[in-house]
Motif scaffolding. Sequence first.
Motif, PDB file in Angstrom:
ATOM      1  N   TYR A  38      -0.405   0.333 -10.171  1.00  0.00           N
ATOM      2  CA  TYR A  38       0.338  -0.553  -9.274  1.00  0.00           C
ATOM      3  C   TYR A  38       0.218  -0.214  -7.793  1.00  0.00           C
ATOM      4  N   TYR A  62       4.458  -5.712  -3.694  1.00  0.00           N
ATOM      5  CA  TYR A  62       3.960  -6.597  -4.752  1.00  0.00           C
ATOM      6  C   TYR A  62       2.584  -7.177  -4.433  1.00  0.00           C
ATOM      7  N   TRP A  66      -0.567  -6.722  -7.071  1.00  0.00           N
ATOM      8  CA  TRP A  66      -1.486  -7.770  -7.520  1.00  0.00           C
ATOM      9  C   TRP A  66      -2.918  -7.509  -7.079  1.00  0.00           C
ATOM     10  N   SER A 119       4.721 -12.564  -3.921  1.00  0.00           N
ATOM     11  CA  SER A 119       3.426 -12.041  -3.485  1.00  0.00           C
ATOM     12  C   SER A 119       2.421 -13.153  -3.166  1.00  0.00           C
ATOM     13  N   THR A 162      10.390 -11.195 -14.956  1.00  0.00           N
ATOM     14  CA  THR A 162      10.615 -11.030 -13.515  1.00  0.00           C
ATOM     15  C   THR A 162      11.994 -10.454 -13.203  1.00  0.00           C
ATOM     16  N   HIS A 165      12.449  -6.916 -12.365  1.00  0.00           N
ATOM     17  CA  HIS A 165      11.838  -6.409 -11.128  1.00  0.00           C
ATOM     18  C   HIS A 165      12.716  -6.609  -9.897  1.00  0.00           C
TER      19      HIS A 165
END
Length: 247
Positions: A38, A62, A66, A119, A162, A165
Motif C-alpha cells: 500500500y 489513497y 492505488w 482517490s 469502504t 477505511h
Amino acid sequence: MFRRLYLRFKSVLPEPVREALSVLNQRFFARSTIRRKYGSWFDVDWRKKFRTLSEDEWKRAYDEVWSHHDNRCVEETDEEMILAALGERGTVVDVGSGSGTLAIRLAREGFRVTGLDVSNVALRQAAERARQAGVTIDWQQGFIEHLPFGDKSFDYVTCCHTLEHVKDLEKSVAELKRIARKKVIVLTPKQKFRLYAENYHTQFFESKDNLIRVFGLRRFECKEIDCIDHSNEFQGKAFFYVGNLDS
Ligand SMILES: C[S@@+](CC[C@H](N)C(=O)[O-])C[C@H]1O[C@@H](n2cnc3c(N)ncnc32)[C@H](O)[C@@H]1O
C-alpha cells in the motif's frame, strides 16, 4: 498463482484454522507486507495516526495505495447479491467506488450510476475501465464523511469494502443514509481488531450488531457471507447489509 492457490486452500479450512494462520501472518509479516502493498503511508501505525491526518494527506495516502496495488474487493457473487437486493432500475451511487468494478456492472445492467472515491488515481483507472466497457458513469472525487450530494439524491447507495477505511464511521453512515431515497447496501469484512494486522483498516466489524447499531434503521437485512476470492486481510467472511429507507 501461488497466492491464489493458497487463498483457495485457505478458504476451505475451518474458520479457527484460518484465524490462526491469519494471526501468524499478521504478527510476523504485517509491517513489511502493508508497506509493500500500500505504500509508505501505511504500516501498523496507520491506525494510530489516521485520526490526525488532514483530508489532503488522506487523499494522497489513497492515491499512493492505488498507484501500488489493484485494490478491488467486490466479487462477482457480491455483484449478483447486490443486483438482487436493488431490484428495479434507478439511480445509484457507489461510494468508495475504487477502480469501478461494481459501478460498471450496475451501469451495464441499466442503472444510472455515479461513482465516488477519495482517490483520483482510482477514479482515473475506473474511468478507463468504463470507457473500455462502453458505459457512461459520472465519476466524482470526494469524501464519504461529507458527500457532495443533496438529501435523497439517489434511489440507491452502495458502499462495498469502504466503511472499514473511514476516519469517522458515524458521520460516514449518516451521509450514506442522507443521500439515499430507497436503500443503502453495504459490504464490510468480518474482522477483529488486532494491533498487528496485514491491513490498513480503521474500523472493525466483529459481528453484525456493529453494522446494525451504527445504521439504526428499523427495516434492514444483514447476513454473513463468504468472500472466497478475497486476499487474506480477513478471514474470508463479510457482512452484507441492506437498509430500507422508504416507509
Ligand atoms: C478496499 S477499496 C474498495 C473499492 C471497491 N469498493 C471494491 O470493492 O472493489 C476502499 C476504497 O475506499 C476509498 N476510500 C478510502 N477512504 C475514503 C473516504 N474517506 N471517502 C471516500 N472513499 C474513500 C479508497 O480510495 C478505496 O477506493
